[in-house]
Design a protein around this motif. Structure first.
Motif, PDB file in Angstrom:
ATOM      1  N   ARG A 182     -36.214  47.640 -11.495  1.00 23.17           N
ATOM      2  CA  ARG A 182     -37.037  48.845 -11.529  1.00 23.17           C
ATOM      3  C   ARG A 182     -36.295  50.023 -10.919  1.00 23.17           C
ATOM      4  O   ARG A 182     -36.396  51.152 -11.395  1.00 23.17           O
TER       5      ARG A 182
ATOM      6  N   ALA B 216     -35.302  53.435 -12.709  1.00 23.64           N
ATOM      7  CA  ALA B 216     -35.667  54.750 -12.166  1.00 23.64           C
ATOM      8  C   ALA B 216     -34.442  55.648 -12.101  1.00 23.64           C
ATOM      9  O   ALA B 216     -34.489  56.838 -12.431  1.00 23.64           O
TER      10      ALA B 216
ATOM     11  N   LYS C  26     -33.545  56.683 -15.591  1.00 18.86           N
ATOM     12  CA  LYS C  26     -34.493  57.689 -16.072  1.00 18.86           C
ATOM     13  C   LYS C  26     -34.110  59.070 -15.507  1.00 18.86           C
ATOM     14  O   LYS C  26     -34.051  60.058 -16.227  1.00 18.86           O
ATOM     15  N   ALA C  27     -33.821  59.087 -14.219  1.00 17.12           N
ATOM     16  CA  ALA C  27     -33.435  60.345 -13.574  1.00 17.12           C
ATOM     17  C   ALA C  27     -32.128  60.857 -14.163  1.00 17.12           C
ATOM     18  O   ALA C  27     -31.941  62.047 -14.377  1.00 17.12           O
TER      19      ALA C  27
ATOM     20  N   SER D 158     -32.605  62.687 -17.318  1.00 14.04           N
ATOM     21  CA  SER D 158     -33.126  64.041 -17.150  1.00 14.04           C
ATOM     22  C   SER D 158     -32.115  64.939 -16.463  1.00 14.04           C
ATOM     23  O   SER D 158     -32.279  66.144 -16.393  1.00 14.04           O
TER      24      SER D 158
ATOM     25  N   GLN E 131     -39.703  52.327  -7.217  1.00 18.03           N
ATOM     26  CA  GLN E 131     -39.344  53.147  -8.375  1.00 18.03           C
ATOM     27  C   GLN E 131     -39.976  54.540  -8.243  1.00 18.03           C
ATOM     28  O   GLN E 131     -39.328  55.556  -8.501  1.00 18.03           O
ATOM     29  N   THR E 132     -41.241  54.567  -7.830  1.00 14.74           N
ATOM     30  CA  THR E 132     -41.942  55.854  -7.681  1.00 14.74           C
ATOM     31  C   THR E 132     -41.259  56.723  -6.631  1.00 14.74           C
ATOM     32  O   THR E 132     -41.106  57.937  -6.804  1.00 14.74           O
TER      33      THR E 132
ATOM     34  N   GLU F 186     -38.082  58.205  -8.081  1.00 15.19           N
ATOM     35  CA  GLU F 186     -38.393  59.298  -9.022  1.00 15.19           C
ATOM     36  C   GLU F 186     -38.868  60.545  -8.279  1.00 15.19           C
ATOM     37  O   GLU F 186     -38.469  61.662  -8.599  1.00 15.19           O
ATOM     38  N   GLU F 187     -39.695  60.358  -7.273  1.00 13.06           N
ATOM     39  CA  GLU F 187     -40.193  61.498  -6.493  1.00 13.06           C
ATOM     40  C   GLU F 187     -39.035  62.184  -5.748  1.00 13.06           C
ATOM     41  O   GLU F 187     -38.939  63.420  -5.697  1.00 13.06           O
TER      42      GLU F 187
ATOM     43  N   MET G 197     -35.868  62.166  -6.615  1.00 12.97           N
ATOM     44  CA  MET G 197     -35.054  62.863  -7.614  1.00 12.97           C
ATOM     45  C   MET G 197     -35.693  64.196  -7.981  1.00 12.97           C
ATOM     46  O   MET G 197     -35.002  65.208  -8.132  1.00 12.97           O
ATOM     47  N   SER G 198     -37.007  64.188  -8.133  1.00 13.60           N
ATOM     48  CA  SER G 198     -37.653  65.428  -8.549  1.00 13.60           C
ATOM     49  C   SER G 198     -37.591  66.477  -7.443  1.00 13.60           C
ATOM     50  O   SER G 198     -37.424  67.668  -7.693  1.00 13.60           O
TER      51      SER G 198
ATOM     52  N   SER H 212     -34.436  68.488  -7.635  1.00 14.90           N
ATOM     53  CA  SER H 212     -34.161  69.032  -8.965  1.00 14.90           C
ATOM     54  C   SER H 212     -33.423  70.374  -8.931  1.00 14.90           C
ATOM     55  O   SER H 212     -32.701  70.696  -9.861  1.00 14.90           O
TER      56      SER H 212
END
Ligand SMILES: Nc1ncnc2c1ncn2[C@@H]1O[C@H](COP(=O)(O)OP(=O)(O)OP(=O)(O)O)[C@@H](O)[C@H]1O
Ligand SMILES: [Mg+2]
Length: 284
Positions: A3, A7, A10-11, A14, A252-253, A256-257, A259-260, A263
Motif C-alpha cells: 500500500r 501511495a 500514485k504521488a 501526479s 497510505q493515507t 498521500e496527505e 505528499m499533498s 505540493s
C-alpha cells in the motif's frame, strides 16, 4: 507495504518531476550565519579540492565509532554494507541539486520515527566525502531534536543558544572529526518551534548558511510534515525537500496527505526506508 508503494507510485504519477521514486536506503540486517558570519569557519577555500580545509573557528570533536554504528550512522565506513545506499542517494540528490542550482535540502517524513535523522546524517556524511563539497547538517527538528544524540555530540553551545542570542554561530557549529562535515546541533526542544522557524532570525540564518560557500550543501533535519506546521514554515525558505517514508511506519493515507502538503515545494523524491523486500545487494 504494498500500500505504501502504491501511495508513492500514485504521488509519483501526479508529480512527474519526482527524481527518486523509491530509492531504498533500507539497511542493517534488522530491516532491511550576518553578524555571526564575521569569523570564517575555515581559513580559505580551495575550490577543486577542499581536503585540506582548516577548521579555524569550528570546534572539532571525535566521535565514538561504536556509538555511531549503534545509531545507524555508517556512511563514513566505506566497507559497511549499508554505505552504498547513501552514496547512490547522494549522487542522485547532488545531480538534481546541481542541475537546478539548489543548495539547501530539507528532509521530512509523513510520520515520526521514519528514519529522517538517520538519512539526514548519512546523506550529509556521504556528500562530505566528495572532496569538492562540504556538507552542513542543521537540526531543525526543534520539537524532538536528535542529531546530537545520534552522533554522540555533547556540546556546550548549540542552535538553542544561537537562537536565544547567547552564542554566535561559530560557537554553535561543530566538526565531528570527518572532513568537510559540519553540524549545527540543537541540544534542547524549543517551545514555539513553528513561530521560531517562521521568524526573521531563522530566515536570515538559512540565507546566510546557504550563501556562505558555493560548494556547501545544507541539509535540514525537520519534523514530520503531518506533526505540526513547522515543515510548512521552513519549506518556502529552502530549495528542495526529500521525503523519507518508513515502511510499516506510515499509512497510505498519511503518505498521500504528506505528499499533498508538499505540493508547492520542490519535492526531490521519496526514500523508502526500513524496507524489508529483497534488494540486489545480497547482504540485505
Ligand atoms: N533502515 C532502517 N532499518 C532499521 N531501523 C532504522 C532504519 N532507519 C532508521 N531506523 C531506526 O528507526 C528509529 C527512528 O529513526 P530516526 O530517529 O532516524 O527517525 P526520525 O524520522 O528522525 O524520527 P523522529 O520523527 O523521532 O525525528 C531509530 O531507532 C533508527 O535507528
Ligand atoms: Mg529525527
Amino acid at each position: 507495504m504494498e500500500r505504501i508503494k502504491l501511495a508513492i507510485e500514485k504521488a509519483k504519477a501526479s508529480r512527474p518531476d519526482l527524481l527518486l521514486p523509491d530509492s531504498r536506503s533500507s539497511h542493517h540486517g534488522d530491516a532491511g550565519m550576518s553578524a555571526e558570519l564575521d569569523s570564517p569557519e575555515r581559513e580559505e577555500d580551495t575550490p577543486d579540492d577542499l581536503g585540506a580545509v582548516q577548521y579555524a573557528q569550528t570546534a572539532v570533536v571525535s566521535l565514538d565509532p561504536a556509538h555511531l554504528e549503534r545509531h545507524r550512522v555508517v556512511a563514513h565506513q566505506k566497507a559497511h554494507p549499508a554505505s552504498w545506499a547513501f552514496d547512490v542517494l547522494r549522487t542522485q540528490v547532488l545531480q538534481k541539486m546541481d542541475e537546478s542550482g539548489w543548495r539547501t535540502l530539507a528532509i521530512t517524513s509523513p510520520s515520526v520515527e521514519s528514519g529522517k535523522t538517520v538519512v539526514a546524517i548519512n546523506l550529509a556524511i556521504s556528500i562530505a566525502q566528495q572532496t569538492n563539497r562540504t556538507a552542513l547538517l542543521v537540526d531543525f527538528d526543534l520539537r524532538r531534536p536528535s542529531v546530537a544524540r545520534s552522533l554522540g555530540l555533547n556540546r556546550p553551545k548549540s542552535l538553542n543558544d544561537f537562537l536565544d542570542g547567547h552564542a554566535n554561530l561559530a560557537e554553535a557549529l561543530v566538526n565531528p572529526g570527518l572532513e568537510r562535515f559540519v553540524v549545527l546541533p540543537t541540544n534542547q526542544p524549543v517551545s514555539g518551534a513553528s513561530e521560531l522557524l517562521s521568524s526573521a532570525k531563522v530566515g536570515k540564518l538559512i540565507k546566510d548558511l546557504r550563501e556562505r560557500y558555493s560548494d556547501r550543501i545544507v541539509i535540514f533535519d525537520l519534523p514530520p510534515v503531518l506533526a505540526a506546521d513547522d515543515v510548512m514554515s521552513v519549506l518556502p525558505r529552502v530549495d528542495c525537500v526529500l521525503m523519507v517514508v518508513g515502511s510499516g511506519v506510515s499509512t497510505q493515507t498519511e503518505v498521500e496527505e504528506a505528499m499533498s502538503r508538499l505540493s508547492k515545494a520542490n519535492l526531490m523524491g521519496v526514500v523508502l526506508n526500513k524496507d524489508e523486500s529483497p534488494t540486489q545487494n545480497a547482504y540485505y
